[in-house]
Design an enzyme around this catalytic site. Sequence first.
Site, short mmCIF file in Angstrom:
data_model
loop_
_atom_site.label_atom_id
_atom_site.label_comp_id
_atom_site.label_asym_id
_atom_site.label_seq_id
_atom_site.Cartn_x
_atom_site.Cartn_y
_atom_site.Cartn_z
N LYS A 114 0.85 -1.19 0.00
CA LYS A 114 0.00 0.00 0.00
C LYS A 114 0.89 1.24 0.00
O LYS A 114 1.52 1.57 1.00
CB LYS A 114 -0.89 0.06 1.24
CG LYS A 114 -1.92 1.19 1.10
CD LYS A 114 -2.39 1.75 2.43
CE LYS A 114 -1.69 2.99 2.87
NZ LYS A 114 -1.72 4.15 1.99
N GLU A 166 9.77 1.88 10.89
CA GLU A 166 10.78 2.93 10.68
C GLU A 166 10.04 4.25 10.83
O GLU A 166 9.23 4.61 9.98
CB GLU A 166 11.39 2.84 9.28
CG GLU A 166 12.23 1.61 9.02
CD GLU A 166 13.51 1.56 9.84
OE1 GLU A 166 13.94 2.60 10.38
OE2 GLU A 166 14.07 0.45 9.96
N CYS A 182 13.42 11.52 6.89
CA CYS A 182 13.48 11.07 8.28
C CYS A 182 14.86 11.36 8.86
O CYS A 182 15.01 11.50 10.07
CB CYS A 182 13.16 9.59 8.37
SG CYS A 182 14.11 8.62 7.21
N GLU A 188 9.42 16.56 15.60
CA GLU A 188 9.72 16.43 14.17
C GLU A 188 8.84 17.41 13.38
O GLU A 188 7.61 17.34 13.45
CB GLU A 188 9.46 15.00 13.70
CG GLU A 188 9.93 14.77 12.28
CD GLU A 188 9.69 13.34 11.79
OE1 GLU A 188 8.58 12.83 12.00
OE2 GLU A 188 10.61 12.76 11.18
#
Length: 503
Positions: free
Chosen positions: A178, A253, A287, A388
């Site tokens: 997906k 992750e 990331c 973040e």
Amino acid sequence: MALAGTKTFQNYIDGEWVDAAGGETFESTSPADGSTIGAFPKSGPEDVDRAVAASKVAYEEWRLVPAPKRGEILFRFAQLLAQHKDDLTELMTHEMGKVRAEAAGDVQEAIDMAYYMGGEGRRLFGQTTPSELRDKFQMSVRTSVGVVGAITPWNFPIAIPSWKTLPAIVSGNTVVFKPASDTPALGERYVELFTEAGLPKGVLNIVHGGGSDVGQRLVEHPDVPIITFTGSRETGVAVTKAASDGLKHVHLELGGKNAIIVMDDADLELAVDGIVWSAFGTSGQRCTAASRVIVHERVYDELASRIVSRVEQMRLGPGWEDETDIGPVINKSALEKIHSYTEIGKDEGANLLTGGEVASGNGLDKGFYYRPTVFGDVEAGMRIAQEEIFGPTTALIRIRDLDEAIAVSNGVKYGLSSSIFTGDVNRAFRAMRDLDTGITYINAGTIGAEVHLPFGGTKDTGNGHREAGQAALDVFTEWKSIYVDYSGKLQRAQIDTLEEPLP
Ligand code: NAD
């Protein structure tokens, strides 16, 4: 240039291109100028169920195909990706928005991974060890597991699917993939090329759609024993909870809040190169982006002024224009989130040195562009230094010595990437030992992973697994230990060993 235009695309299930069962579609549009990329199936649980059923059937054949043969398909896929590198790159500049050099790098990473994992088809090493008993042989082998659910984000729309699907498939599993709903066209092209390389039907399926409709069903599906997920921490936690009843392998992750340390003995020009590349490459939407710069007080002012002057020369624009340094961010809500952090930083008392606004004029209003932003005088505990942001914003933090630098670098909940610029080998080795991240760079920014070493992070960046390298195989295989006793009698481990006579 192979742009999708306004074409309508389909899911790929059991070797056939099919519409979503509900017949609905959603549009993918370019963050650079709002143009339409194409329409994609807005799938739901029924589509996931069909794909999983096909994948489960295909698994029983695929797991028996000799691994070197499986690897050969990966080699052919690598060649096809290389042949189509230019059109995939071009499509990526439109659908995801990154600049051309970086988009080409994204595709190259998948090519590298396909060659690397294709080679695993002739390795997939296990171990043999001597037995403690006579006339007994023992070994461990990796075994495939079954259907893998692969859920990916939009920021590396070709590379990240490759990190997941290639080790999964070479290990003998089958996959339901997906892709992120912001980059479905790239996901579709990825599957199309992999299929062209010779994958049997059902081995790789793609189901387009949203996280709550498609992703969640995939995670909860009882016939999917492995979930490999890359995305935000919040979604990672939801995925873990949803998979817990099924006791699945869950590979995560997640986010990062990566820092570059610049010591007073650093090559400042090199450090500026590393900082600008790591903080503003992919518009900060990596990331591994450097969203903190931890600077020794003796070089702080000099470094800050060099960074600001470099950043102010950067040109914003569509990724497909050669002169563009920074492309758009992915969508409107990302733009709003990034700007909200500028307001938070100002309210917290940080010093906005440059940027801090939505970019407009020269056609930029048609897309989602944010001026590269640098905050100075940031305290380590401020929200802009802890959370973040996932955009082109970085925070400069002043420190007095290496101990403080390492403590500040480690003082966040994430642990993906870290870096130090120093000319002192002792400092470099201390940093390598003490920085609590899955990846550390010496005299380079926080970006630059290669496919043959493990990739992933400590603390809230994940759950202890790694992508890439041989470590990735641990996600997609089970270890089986096999003991063969050829003595013709009962030999009891740990008991009969005591009677073993020495000559
Ligand atoms: P996201 O969590 O919003 O979405 C990731 C994927 O999960 C998408 O495909 C989405 O549709 C799907 N999803 C959403 N809700 C779901 C649910 N309930 N169940 C199952 N699937 C669901 O993340 P994003 O915005 O696409 O990506 C940005 C994030 O990804 C950042 O936090 C970034 O740090 C992280 N990231 C991490 C790495 C890494 O390797 N550590 C690499 C790239 C990106």
